[in-house]
Design a protein around this motif. Structure first.
Motif, PDB file in Angstrom:
ATOM      1  N   VAL A 183       0.838  -1.195   0.000  1.00  0.00           N
ATOM      2  CA  VAL A 183       0.000   0.000   0.000  1.00  0.00           C
ATOM      3  C   VAL A 183       0.879   1.253   0.000  1.00  0.00           C
ATOM      4  N   THR A 184       1.789   1.344   0.968  1.00  0.00           N
ATOM      5  CA  THR A 184       2.693   2.497   1.008  1.00  0.00           C
ATOM      6  C   THR A 184       4.140   2.106   0.720  1.00  0.00           C
ATOM      7  N   PHE A 185       4.407   0.825   0.642  1.00  0.00           N
ATOM      8  CA  PHE A 185       5.706   0.336   0.161  1.00  0.00           C
ATOM      9  C   PHE A 185       5.510  -1.063  -0.383  1.00  0.00           C
ATOM     10  N   GLN A 186       6.476  -1.488  -1.186  1.00  0.00           N
ATOM     11  CA  GLN A 186       6.427  -2.844  -1.709  1.00  0.00           C
ATOM     12  C   GLN A 186       7.848  -3.344  -1.943  1.00  0.00           C
ATOM     13  N   TYR A 187       7.986  -4.650  -1.929  1.00  0.00           N
ATOM     14  CA  TYR A 187       9.270  -5.259  -2.238  1.00  0.00           C
ATOM     15  C   TYR A 187       9.250  -5.744  -3.682  1.00  0.00           C
ATOM     16  N   THR A 188      10.316  -5.418  -4.402  1.00  0.00           N
ATOM     17  CA  THR A 188      10.446  -5.805  -5.802  1.00  0.00           C
ATOM     18  C   THR A 188      11.730  -6.608  -5.986  1.00  0.00           C
ATOM     19  N   GLU A 189      11.949  -7.071  -7.207  1.00  0.00           N
ATOM     20  CA  GLU A 189      13.181  -7.796  -7.489  1.00  0.00           C
ATOM     21  C   GLU A 189      14.408  -6.921  -7.277  1.00  0.00           C
ATOM     22  N   LYS A 190      14.228  -5.610  -7.359  1.00  0.00           N
ATOM     23  CA  LYS A 190      15.349  -4.688  -7.170  1.00  0.00           C
ATOM     24  C   LYS A 190      15.431  -4.166  -5.737  1.00  0.00           C
ATOM     25  N   GLY A 191      14.551  -4.656  -4.866  1.00  0.00           N
ATOM     26  CA  GLY A 191      14.562  -4.202  -3.489  1.00  0.00           C
ATOM     27  C   GLY A 191      13.305  -3.444  -3.138  1.00  0.00           C
ATOM     28  N   PRO A 192      13.257  -2.829  -1.958  1.00  0.00           N
ATOM     29  CA  PRO A 192      12.048  -2.127  -1.531  1.00  0.00           C
ATOM     30  C   PRO A 192      11.800  -0.866  -2.341  1.00  0.00           C
ATOM     31  N   GLU A 193      10.526  -0.559  -2.531  1.00  0.00           N
ATOM     32  CA  GLU A 193      10.121   0.655  -3.248  1.00  0.00           C
ATOM     33  C   GLU A 193       9.058   1.374  -2.433  1.00  0.00           C
ATOM     34  N   GLY A 194       9.318   2.629  -2.100  1.00  0.00           N
ATOM     35  CA  GLY A 194       8.321   3.419  -1.406  1.00  0.00           C
ATOM     36  C   GLY A 194       7.264   3.908  -2.370  1.00  0.00           C
ATOM     37  N   LEU A 195       6.015   3.915  -1.939  1.00  0.00           N
ATOM     38  CA  LEU A 195       4.903   4.286  -2.811  1.00  0.00           C
ATOM     39  C   LEU A 195       4.312   5.650  -2.475  1.00  0.00           C
ATOM     40  N   LEU A 196       4.840   6.306  -1.440  1.00  0.00           N
ATOM     41  CA  LEU A 196       4.377   7.656  -1.083  1.00  0.00           C
ATOM     42  C   LEU A 196       5.356   8.667  -1.683  1.00  0.00           C
ATOM     43  N   MET A 244      13.149   5.975   7.574  1.00  0.00           N
ATOM     44  CA  MET A 244      11.767   5.499   7.550  1.00  0.00           C
ATOM     45  C   MET A 244      10.949   6.205   6.480  1.00  0.00           C
ATOM     46  N   LEU A 245      11.048   7.524   6.417  1.00  0.00           N
ATOM     47  CA  LEU A 245      10.284   8.261   5.414  1.00  0.00           C
ATOM     48  C   LEU A 245      10.789   7.928   4.014  1.00  0.00           C
ATOM     49  N   GLY A 246      12.109   7.813   3.868  1.00  0.00           N
ATOM     50  CA  GLY A 246      12.664   7.442   2.565  1.00  0.00           C
ATOM     51  C   GLY A 246      12.220   6.062   2.129  1.00  0.00           C
ATOM     52  N   PHE A 247      12.124   5.139   3.080  1.00  0.00           N
ATOM     53  CA  PHE A 247      11.645   3.786   2.781  1.00  0.00           C
ATOM     54  C   PHE A 247      10.240   3.824   2.205  1.00  0.00           C
ATOM     55  N   LEU A 248       9.443   4.783   2.670  1.00  0.00           N
ATOM     56  CA  LEU A 248       8.071   4.906   2.188  1.00  0.00           C
ATOM     57  C   LEU A 248       7.961   5.767   0.933  1.00  0.00           C
ATOM     58  N   GLY A 249       9.095   6.270   0.428  1.00  0.00           N
ATOM     59  CA  GLY A 249       9.089   7.040  -0.810  1.00  0.00           C
ATOM     60  C   GLY A 249       9.204   8.535  -0.621  1.00  0.00           C
ATOM     61  N   MET A 250       9.256   8.991   0.628  1.00  0.00           N
ATOM     62  CA  MET A 250       9.338  10.432   0.906  1.00  0.00           C
ATOM     63  C   MET A 250      10.796  10.813   1.134  1.00  0.00           C
ATOM     64  N   THR A 251      11.457  11.190   0.064  1.00  0.00           N
ATOM     65  CA  THR A 251      12.891  11.467   0.118  1.00  0.00           C
ATOM     66  C   THR A 251      13.212  12.958   0.235  1.00  0.00           C
ATOM     67  N   ASP A 252      12.234  13.816  -0.006  1.00  0.00           N
ATOM     68  CA  ASP A 252      12.436  15.262   0.133  1.00  0.00           C
ATOM     69  C   ASP A 252      12.009  15.661   1.542  1.00  0.00           C
ATOM     70  N   VAL A 253      12.935  15.525   2.492  1.00  0.00           N
ATOM     71  CA  VAL A 253      12.648  15.796   3.902  1.00  0.00           C
ATOM     72  C   VAL A 253      13.505  16.978   4.351  1.00  0.00           C
ATOM     73  N   ARG A 254      12.865  18.008   4.875  1.00  0.00           N
ATOM     74  CA  ARG A 254      13.553  19.228   5.279  1.00  0.00           C
ATOM     75  C   ARG A 254      13.375  19.415   6.784  1.00  0.00           C
ATOM     76  N   PHE A 255      14.486  19.591   7.481  1.00  0.00           N
ATOM     77  CA  PHE A 255      14.470  19.628   8.938  1.00  0.00           C
ATOM     78  C   PHE A 255      14.601  21.054   9.462  1.00  0.00           C
ATOM     79  N   ILE A 256      13.798  21.376  10.454  1.00  0.00           N
ATOM     80  CA  ILE A 256      13.891  22.639  11.193  1.00  0.00           C
ATOM     81  C   ILE A 256      14.265  22.283  12.625  1.00  0.00           C
TER      82      ILE A 256
END
Length: 208
Positions: free
Chosen positions: A120-133, A163-175
């Motif tokens: 639903v929000t991630f899946q495992y593929t032949e190339k490894g995990p893929e985040g869907l968010l 964790m967020l990157g695993f789910l596909g959210m790679t643009d994370v900005r920290f304050i």
């Protein structure tokens, strides 16, 4: 633009007092909405409406086919479904992230456990995990009593990036608002510095 704000402090927020992470997350959301007047906001406050933990009965419900679930199991899965639907619909996610005992709050951990669902929000593929968010911008407002930025004691940033990157959210900005428990002057500096970071991030977003 659809904004999802997730407050995860265990402290209440009323009349500008209480949780620093909620206060600063509110300020960030307001600046984003000022810059994008048509933006919609979904607010999920995990202090006012705590999400249940991932336990054995929850796992049983999740692994039971939908048509075979008891009413109690269906109701429990529906709680997670609601959180997943919120983040799927979001373009921008604003997380209020206090640091408790060198980690995220249990409230935030329960939310993350709820939105992390295989196929639903991630899946495992032949190339490894893929985040869907995908295609989301995440702002994480970090509040700490001490100073941990770029130190081994900061376990929160690596965890969120992973964790967020695993789910596909790679643009994370920290304050960062640090030193909040180190006296009134340090507290004031921390809040002012975080507010300056927020202003700069929103400005940078507007000029991209």
């Amino acid at each position: 633009m659809n904004i999802l704000q997730v407050n995860s402090s265990a402290r209440a927020f009323a009349n500008g007092a209480g949780s620093f992470s909620t206060r600063l997350a509110n300020e960030l959301v307001q600046r984003l909405r000022d810059a994008e007047p048509q933006a919609t906001l979904t607010l999920r406050d995990l202090n006012l409406a705590p999400h249940p933990a991932l336990d054995e009965s929850t796992l049983q419900a999740l692994f039971t086919p939908a048509e075979a679930r008891t009413p109690e199991q269906a109701a429990r899965v529906a709680l997670d479904d609601a959180l997943i639907a919120e983040i799927q619909a979001a373009d921008v996610v604003v997380l209020g992230v206090p640091t408790y005992n060198f980690g995220v709050s249990s409230q935030l951990k329960h939310w993350i456990d709820a939105i992390a669902r295989a196929r639903v929000t991630f899946q495992y593929t032949e190339k490894g995990p893929e985040g869907l968010l995908k295609n989301k911008t995440v702002y994480a407002v970090l509040t700490r009593g001490g100073v941990h930025r770029d130190q081994p004691s900061d376990t929160v940033v690596p965890y969120l990036k992973t964790m967020l990157g695993f789910l596909g959210m790679t643009d994370v900005r920290f304050i960062y608002a640090e030193g909040l428990a180190m006296g009134p002057e340090a507290e004031a500096r921390a809040v002012a510095d975080a507010q300056a970071q927020i202003a700069q991030l929103v400005h940078d977003t507007e000029t991209v």
